[in-house]
Design a protein around this motif. Structure first.
Motif, PDB file in Angstrom:
ATOM      1  N   TYR A 205       0.821  -1.193   0.000  1.00 17.34           N
ATOM      2  CA  TYR A 205       0.000   0.000   0.000  1.00 17.34           C
ATOM      3  C   TYR A 205       0.863   1.253   0.000  1.00 17.34           C
ATOM      4  O   TYR A 205       1.963   1.278   0.565  1.00 17.34           O
ATOM      5  CB  TYR A 205      -0.906   0.034   1.239  1.00 17.34           C
ATOM      6  N   THR A 206       0.339   2.300  -0.645  1.00 16.23           N
ATOM      7  CA  THR A 206       0.976   3.612  -0.654  1.00 16.23           C
ATOM      8  C   THR A 206      -0.016   4.628  -0.113  1.00 16.23           C
ATOM      9  O   THR A 206      -1.203   4.600  -0.465  1.00 16.23           O
ATOM     10  CB  THR A 206       1.385   4.015  -2.081  1.00 16.23           C
ATOM     11  N   ASP A 207       0.457   5.537   0.736  1.00 16.39           N
ATOM     12  CA  ASP A 207      -0.400   6.603   1.262  1.00 16.39           C
ATOM     13  C   ASP A 207      -0.736   7.605   0.167  1.00 16.39           C
ATOM     14  O   ASP A 207       0.148   8.033  -0.586  1.00 16.39           O
ATOM     15  CB  ASP A 207       0.291   7.338   2.408  1.00 16.39           C
ATOM     16  N   LEU A 208      -2.000   7.987   0.077  1.00 16.84           N
ATOM     17  CA  LEU A 208      -2.400   9.094  -0.781  1.00 16.84           C
ATOM     18  C   LEU A 208      -2.479  10.335   0.106  1.00 16.84           C
ATOM     19  O   LEU A 208      -3.525  10.688   0.643  1.00 16.84           O
ATOM     20  CB  LEU A 208      -3.745   8.787  -1.444  1.00 16.84           C
ATOM     21  N   SER A 209      -1.343  10.990   0.268  1.00 16.17           N
ATOM     22  CA  SER A 209      -1.195  12.033   1.282  1.00 16.17           C
ATOM     23  C   SER A 209      -2.024  13.280   0.989  1.00 16.17           C
ATOM     24  O   SER A 209      -2.306  14.066   1.896  1.00 16.17           O
ATOM     25  CB  SER A 209       0.281  12.423   1.415  1.00 16.17           C
ATOM     26  N   LYS A 210      -2.447  13.466  -0.263  1.00 16.70           N
ATOM     27  CA  LYS A 210      -3.240  14.638  -0.612  1.00 16.70           C
ATOM     28  C   LYS A 210      -4.732  14.430  -0.372  1.00 16.70           C
ATOM     29  O   LYS A 210      -5.518  15.371  -0.515  1.00 16.70           O
ATOM     30  CB  LYS A 210      -3.002  15.009  -2.071  1.00 16.70           C
ATOM     31  N   ALA A 211      -5.115  13.221  -0.016  1.00 21.48           N
ATOM     32  CA  ALA A 211      -6.533  12.919   0.180  1.00 21.48           C
ATOM     33  C   ALA A 211      -7.022  13.383   1.543  1.00 21.48           C
ATOM     34  O   ALA A 211      -6.278  13.342   2.524  1.00 21.48           O
ATOM     35  CB  ALA A 211      -6.764  11.419   0.040  1.00 21.48           C
TER      36      ALA A 211
END
Length: 292
Positions: A205-211
């Motif tokens: 998994y990768t964080d979607l930091s802009k969400a």
């Protein structure tokens, strides 16, 4: 310009998502139903519209209900099994998971339904797989793939044969899943730490930091992501989570959420009220309100 709460991972919103996850876990320990009184829907775990007739269905702690008016909900069939996960795959074709009713639990049997399927709009169900072992809290089709989050292993499972057999991903605290037929190996997951995406079917998994911090999501054609925030705010991304815009806001924290299409959104809040938007989340009206 960043949306309010875009990078919030602690505080009130984070606590709210933690409570949501804990509530689901607590419900999982209680086989649904009582023999002496009708308990109503209970906590709502899933929503869907049957393409066969356009009917709205609510999957709750005490079985499946068909909404017949803003004040009337009819229980489908006669058992009070708990639908922790629920999705409508096509006309009259439903998938679910959760727990059998109290009267259906035999001594020594783990209270987990595994994956079950109905082809008659919930009147009857057959076990597909994992009876007694898996408790899928979110079930998400993606083209020929099927994803499900199992509360017992805390992993997203992936199937390429309709749920008959599965492969398991890595452990992750998941509240809701979203995916589309356009990218069958891509799965989005809402977690207490923020929105994450896996490009390999749940292995990494990768964080979607802009969400923004979301509790529930759906992915529509064109990789449009529609989600409900921990505070009830509706957020939409037109570009796979790179940028977001806020539309309307629900009056309370969301218990279940479904995007039927870009305009029609369904959400259940904690008191069991089901709200519907026909303008992409800008405004909501009451589709069903439980009796006091």
């Amino acid at each position: 310009m960043k949306l309010a709460g875009q990078r919030l991972r602690t505080g009130a919103a984070g606590i709210a998502l933690g409570v949501t996850l804990a509530a689901c876990g607590q419900a999982a320990q209680e086989p649904g139903g009582t023999a002496n009184a009708d308990p109503g829907i209970g906590h709502v775990h899933g929503l869907g519209v049957d393409p066969a007739d356009g009917a709205l269905y609510v999957a709750g702690h005490y079985r499946l209900f068909k909404i017949t008016s803003p004040t009337a909900a009819t229980r489908v069939a006669d058992r009070n099994q708990d639908h922790m996960g629920f999705t409508i795959m096509g006309p009259k074709t439903f998938l679910a998971s959760g727990h059998p009713s109290a009267e259906d639990v035999s001594p020594g049997r783990p209270p987990h339904l595994g994956l079950i399927k109905s082809t008659d709009s919930g009147l009857t169900w057959k076990t597909v797989s994992e009876d007694g072992s898996a408790d899928f809290h979110s079930i998400q089709p993606a083209g020929d793939n099927l994803y499900a989050y199992d509360s017992q292993t805390a992993k997203v499972w992936r199937s390429i044969n309709g749920g008959t057999t599965w492969t398991q991903g890595t452990e992750e605290k998941v509240i809701d899943l979203g995916a589309s037929a356009e990218h069958t190996s891509r799965i989005y997951a809402t977690t207490p730490d923020g929105l994450k995406v896996s490009e390999d079917g749940g292995r990494n998994y990768t964080d979607l930091s802009k969400a923004p911090l979301l509790s529930h999501i759906d992915v529509l054609p064109g990789e449009v992501i529609v989600g409900a925030g921990a505070d009830g705010q509706i957020h939409i991304s037109q570009n796979s989570g790179e940028t977001w815009s806020a539309t309307g806001k629900l009056p309370a924290q969301v218990a279940a959420f479904t995007a039927v299409d870009r305009q029609r959104l369904l959400a259940a809040v904690e008191d069991g009220t089901v709200l519907e938007s026909k303008d992409g989340g800008k405004t909501f009206t009451t589709a069903y309100s439980p009796a006091d």
